[in-house]
Design a protein around this motif. Structure first.
Motif, PDB file in Angstrom:
ATOM      1  N   ARG A 275       0.830  -1.211   0.000  1.00 33.72           N
ATOM      2  CA  ARG A 275       0.000   0.000   0.000  1.00 33.72           C
ATOM      3  C   ARG A 275       0.859   1.254   0.000  1.00 33.72           C
ATOM      4  NH1 ARG A 275      -5.804  -0.408   3.022  1.00 33.72           N
ATOM      5  NH2 ARG A 275      -6.649  -1.978   1.602  1.00 33.72           N
ATOM      6  N   VAL A 276       0.209   2.366  -0.353  1.00 34.88           N
ATOM      7  CA  VAL A 276       0.912   3.639  -0.406  1.00 34.88           C
ATOM      8  C   VAL A 276       0.106   4.687   0.345  1.00 34.88           C
ATOM      9  CG1 VAL A 276       2.041   3.134  -2.592  1.00 34.88           C
ATOM     10  CG2 VAL A 276      -0.194   4.235  -2.617  1.00 34.88           C
TER      11      VAL A 276
ATOM     12  N   SER B 147       3.646   9.035  -1.271  1.00 34.52           N
ATOM     13  CA  SER B 147       4.213   8.165  -2.296  1.00 34.52           C
ATOM     14  C   SER B 147       3.939   8.752  -3.677  1.00 34.52           C
ATOM     15  CB  SER B 147       3.580   6.772  -2.206  1.00 34.52           C
ATOM     16  OG  SER B 147       3.666   6.259  -0.900  1.00 34.52           O
TER      17      SER B 147
ATOM     18  N   VAL C  64       2.615   7.824  -6.284  1.00 35.22           N
ATOM     19  CA  VAL C  64       1.706   6.861  -6.899  1.00 35.22           C
ATOM     20  C   VAL C  64       0.304   7.447  -6.867  1.00 35.22           C
ATOM     21  CG1 VAL C  64       0.699   4.546  -6.699  1.00 35.22           C
ATOM     22  CG2 VAL C  64       3.134   4.888  -6.234  1.00 35.22           C
ATOM     23  N   THR C  65      -0.473   7.216  -7.916  1.00 41.74           N
ATOM     24  CA  THR C  65      -1.840   7.710  -8.001  1.00 41.74           C
ATOM     25  C   THR C  65      -2.786   6.663  -7.435  1.00 41.74           C
ATOM     26  OG1 THR C  65      -1.224   8.921 -10.005  1.00 41.74           O
ATOM     27  CG2 THR C  65      -3.571   8.631  -9.567  1.00 41.74           C
ATOM     28  N   PHE C  66      -3.603   7.043  -6.444  1.00 42.54           N
ATOM     29  CA  PHE C  66      -4.420   6.033  -5.776  1.00 42.54           C
ATOM     30  C   PHE C  66      -5.690   6.648  -5.190  1.00 42.54           C
ATOM     31  CE2 PHE C  66      -1.979   7.894  -2.370  1.00 42.54           C
ATOM     32  CZ  PHE C  66      -2.805   7.855  -1.261  1.00 42.54           C
TER      33      PHE C  66
ATOM     34  N   ASN D  69      -8.592   5.509  -1.902  1.00 43.92           N
ATOM     35  CA  ASN D  69      -8.966   4.595  -0.827  1.00 43.92           C
ATOM     36  C   ASN D  69     -10.481   4.560  -0.684  1.00 43.92           C
ATOM     37  OD1 ASN D  69      -6.287   3.962  -0.072  1.00 43.92           O
ATOM     38  ND2 ASN D  69      -6.164   5.797   1.198  1.00 43.92           N
TER      39      ASN D  69
ATOM     40  N   GLN E  25      -7.721  -0.280  -1.469  1.00 43.23           N
ATOM     41  CA  GLN E  25      -6.972   0.782  -2.133  1.00 43.23           C
ATOM     42  C   GLN E  25      -6.819   0.433  -3.604  1.00 43.23           C
ATOM     43  OE1 GLN E  25      -2.457   1.768  -1.786  1.00 43.23           O
ATOM     44  NE2 GLN E  25      -3.471   3.224  -0.396  1.00 43.23           N
TER      45      GLN E  25
ATOM     46  N   GLN F 144      -4.805   1.519  -6.796  1.00 37.26           N
ATOM     47  CA  GLN F 144      -3.674   2.261  -7.360  1.00 37.26           C
ATOM     48  C   GLN F 144      -3.809   2.237  -8.874  1.00 37.26           C
ATOM     49  OE1 GLN F 144       0.021   0.612  -5.895  1.00 37.26           O
ATOM     50  NE2 GLN F 144      -0.733   0.503  -3.792  1.00 37.26           N
ATOM     51  N   ARG F 145      -3.961   3.415  -9.467  1.00 43.86           N
ATOM     52  CA  ARG F 145      -4.133   3.490 -10.920  1.00 43.86           C
ATOM     53  C   ARG F 145      -2.769   3.542 -11.611  1.00 43.86           C
ATOM     54  NH1 ARG F 145      -7.669   7.126  -8.716  1.00 43.86           N
ATOM     55  NH2 ARG F 145      -6.682   9.001  -9.577  1.00 43.86           N
TER      56      ARG F 145
ATOM     57  N   GLY G  39       1.445   1.454 -10.393  1.00 44.38           N
ATOM     58  CA  GLY G  39       1.508   1.366  -8.945  1.00 44.38           C
ATOM     59  C   GLY G  39       2.853   0.840  -8.473  1.00 44.38           C
ATOM     60  N   THR G  40       2.882   0.302  -7.270  1.00 41.49           N
ATOM     61  CA  THR G  40       4.113  -0.269  -6.725  1.00 41.49           C
ATOM     62  C   THR G  40       4.143  -1.765  -6.970  1.00 41.49           C
ATOM     63  OG1 THR G  40       3.194  -0.725  -4.536  1.00 41.49           O
ATOM     64  CG2 THR G  40       4.100   1.469  -4.907  1.00 41.49           C
TER      65      THR G  40
END
Length: 724
Positions: free
Chosen positions: A43-44, A48, A50-52, A54, A137, A139-140, A143-144
């Motif tokens: 998770r981020v 981070s 990263v685009t996300f 929740n 979550q 992540q678009r 992601g990671t």
């Protein structure tokens, strides 16, 4: 004083969360947030690059009346959802940034959920799983690094129910359109001796569906045992489901879309009198059971570890009535009737899946003042049996009941190891790095796949930079490369190549007490992307093909605004350009260069909007709107392949009554879907075929066909939850 949001919270939690509790009580008792450590490696947070987005249990609860998780996620940015039966129960699916569900990496408590062969996530196998989900979550983009297949559209990680400090019992029921009925019961012992909790859920959902005969009968369970102390968290979970769903994957043609939107051709045949009949058991019947053992250990103030063992058992079939089918398809010699050879027969067949999926995932986390280091990975194996049976035939010759007309096996191993590091350069700047090695081996011997024995070795690097302007604003930039192996269906049309994606993300976030906004630009550059062709195979699964170079370029904005004491507004907007570059198509026997064409099922605009009104603490009214722009179902920009744009609006009400006796409270919910009765189609298929034509210069003419999956007009769900 300026607040700096940096290390050590990159992937979720600091060690201090072991002792923290959520500040408010839920209807299911007070939850302890230490469960978040189980997904902290993948998770981020907002620090981070990263685009996300929740989505928590409380946000889902007012609409959790029987529909699947994809439908409950419908109003997140860049998300498009669809349902075969038309009402959000049964087979449902999600697309993110135009990428279908086979390209959305799904994990449950960090454990891969996507089917290893098809890469799809079959939510129908986990009915009412939202009732056992603490939060998720999305992540678009890439992601990671995570476990399972590579994310080409998004990663969705789900955390199941957190430990409840206090005991509770709960009964929920809902009814609605299309004879929908959902019932579930939940319980928790609370923490026994401050260390042990046992909790569980049983659910049943039945619905006739909007489409004719698209009925679903769904059962599921969830059982959890947990142990915690100052340094240890152990959870053992058993969950699963059994679905029996009448098939609705054939869709309808354009004429039926105009005149009979609910028509379903599945199971249709003609009896001896020439009358149209429908086989009553044209169903998909599948069971899936999951076992997970999760163990988090805090070793020192800086080191902690996660390890998880898992096993999934799946088995089931879909049953079909086949009229005048060729005996040779099933290896049956022609029957002799009255001295004449008979080469076709009516029959009933079952096509089976019988599979096992097991493995382990792990991570170790080191945190100090300036950086957060995570080492993790996993090893997983899939073993699948594919076979077909004939359970009845009008002319069976020398065959026996349940003879197998095909029988093959497949296996897949998936190993990955990753290292993630977030390093704080100073109070404003932090660097992010993520390196993953992934090795995949796949073997199959089916008639549809041919003999497959492939090994893929992928190196997937990621890097990013985050800059905190002040306590309210930060900027981020990231680059990620990811590779992905073909799925089983991709082998039907030859020797597919693995895909490569380079994903660039540039974002800005603003956070204050009354206003939060996230915005980002992305550029996703593909090599050998396996795009949906628009066609389906003989079991309704979408087909894909390598198309060379392609890209997605987009802007996403989502916000959360508190408008005074009683109103909350949550809009989001996604604008994108999605193109195949220099696309070539064979038409009428001649190759045509079509230039840059639209990627199938990739709308240029997607808008979501949610307006909440809370006149009191116990009442919430929500108006939810979704707009999806025009889509092409194929890649050649043909007029016959267009899905028109559509807009739907839902109305949701939740009312809570506190009693504070044996019955603690009762929560009533109501949901009106598509309240303005929009006639829309969210999914379909499109394909081409060649036929002989003596008038054509090449002797061949290309024809086209299309099909559609219409969604329900105005429909409702009403529910009540009683908590003890």
């Amino acid at each position: 004083m300026k607040t700096i949001f940096t290390i050590p919270a990159l992937f979720g939690l600091t060690m201090g969360l072991w002792a923290q509790e959520k500040p408010s009580d839920s209807l299911e008792g007070k939850k302890i947030v230490l469960d978040e450590v189980l997904v902290s490696a993948i998770r981020v947070t907002k620090e981070s690059p990263v685009t996300f987005s929740n989505l928590g249990k409380d946000q889902v609860k007012p609409r959790n009346l029987g529909q699947d998780i994809p439908i409950l996620m419908n109003f997140l940015p860049s998300v498009v959802t669809t349902s075969d039966a038309g009402a959000g129960i049964g087979y449902t699916s999600i697309r993110v940034r135009g990428s279908d569900n086979t390209r959305v990496n799904v994990t449950i408590n960090g454990i891969p959920y996507n089917d290893a062969e098809s890469h799809g996530s079959f939510w129908v196998n986990m009915p009412d799983f939202a009732s056992s989900t603490e939060n998720l979550q999305l992540q678009r983009g890439v992601g990671t690094s995570t476990n399972g297949s590579g994310a080409f559209g998004a990663s969705l990680n789900i955390l199941t129910d957190a430990i409840s400090k206090t005991a509770y019992g709960q009964i929920s029921s809902s009814i609605g359109s299309f004879n929908t009925l959902k019932n579930n019961i939940k319980f928790s012992t609370g923490l026994l001796n401050e260390h042990v909790e046992i909790s569980g859920r049983l659910s049943r959902i039945n619905s006739d569906g909007y489409v004719d005969r698209a009925a679903s009968s769904l059962d599921s369970y969830f059982l959890q045992g947990a142990y915690k102390d100052d340094n240890t968290l152990i959870k053992a979970l058993l969950f699963g489901g059994h679905e029996v769903t009448y098939q609705a994957w054939n869709g309808i043609n354009a004429d039926s879309l105009r005149t009979n939107r609910t028509y379903n051709s599945a199971g249709e045949y003609t009896d001896e009198n020439g009358d149209t009949q429908y086989y009553g058991n044209e169903v998909d019947n599948y069971k899936q059971n999951h076992a997970q053992l999760l163990w988090n250990e805090r070793l020192t103030a800086s080191w902690s570890t996660n390890i998880a063992l898992h096993y999934t058992r799946g088995r089931g079939f879909f049953e079909q009535y086949k009229e005048d089918d060729d005996l040779s398809t099933y290896g049956i010699a022609p029957a002799v009737i009255d001295g004449e050879d008979v080469n076709t027969t009516d029959l009933i067949r079952r096509r089976w899946l019988d599979n096992h999926f097991y493995g382990a995932v792990f991570s170790a986390n080191y945190v100090n003042k300036n950086f957060n280091l995570i080492l993790g990975g996993g090893w997983n194996k899939y073993e699948g049996g594919h076979f077909g049976e004939i359970i009845w035939a009008r002319f069976a010759n020398n065959t026996n009941y349940r003879d197998r007309y095909y029988d093959n096996n497949s296996s897949k191993t998936d190993f990955n190891f990753y290292t993630k590091l977030n390093y704080a350069l100073d109070e404003r700047w932090s660097l992010f790095g993520d390196l993953q090695y992934r090795s995949v081996g796949y073997k199959a011997n089916g008639e549809d796949t041919g003999l497959v024995d492939d090994t893929f070795d992928f190196f997937n690097p990621k890097a990013g930079l985050t800059f905190d302007l002040n306590q309210n604003n930060n900027l981020y930039f990231s680059y990620a490369m990811v590779h992905r192996e073909p799925n089983r269906n991709d082998y039907e049309s030859g020797n597919p190549r693995p895909e490569q994606l380079n994903d660039f993300e540039l974002g800005w976030r603003y956070v204050s007490s009354d206003f939060q906004v996230n915005s980002n630009l992305y550029y996703m550059k593909y090599k050998d992307q396996l795009v949906l062709t628009g066609e389906l195979n003989d079991v309704g699964a979408p087909l894909r093909a390598n198309i060379g170079d392609s890209y997605r370029l987009g802007l996403e904005i989502d916000a959360n605004l508190n408008l005074g004491e009683h109103f909350q507004w949550q809009p989001n907007l996604a604008l994108s350009t999605n193109r195949n570059e220099d696309f070539v198509f064979e038409r009428n026997g001649t190759l045509e260069e079509l230039g840059n064409t639209h990627i199938a099922f990739s709308p240029d605009i997607v808008i979501g909007n949610k307006l909440n009104y809370l006149p009191t603490e116990r009442i919430q009214l929500s108006l939810l709107t979704k707009y999806v722009g025009k889509q092409y179902m194929g890649n050649i920009d043909a007029d016959d392949s267009v899905l028109d744009s559509y807009s739907t609006t839902d109305f949701n009400v939740q009312y809570e009554i506190n009693i504070d006796s044996f019955v603690k409270n009762i929560v009533f919910s109501a949901l009106v879907n598509n309240m303005f009765n929009a006639k829309y189609v969210s999914n379909g298929y499109f394909g081409s075929f060649d036929y002989d034509d003596t008038t054509s210069a090449t002797g061949t003419t290309t024809g086209f066909y299309s099909g559609y999956y219409p969604q329900a007009g105005t429909n409702f769900l009403l529910g009540a939850t009683v908590s003890f």
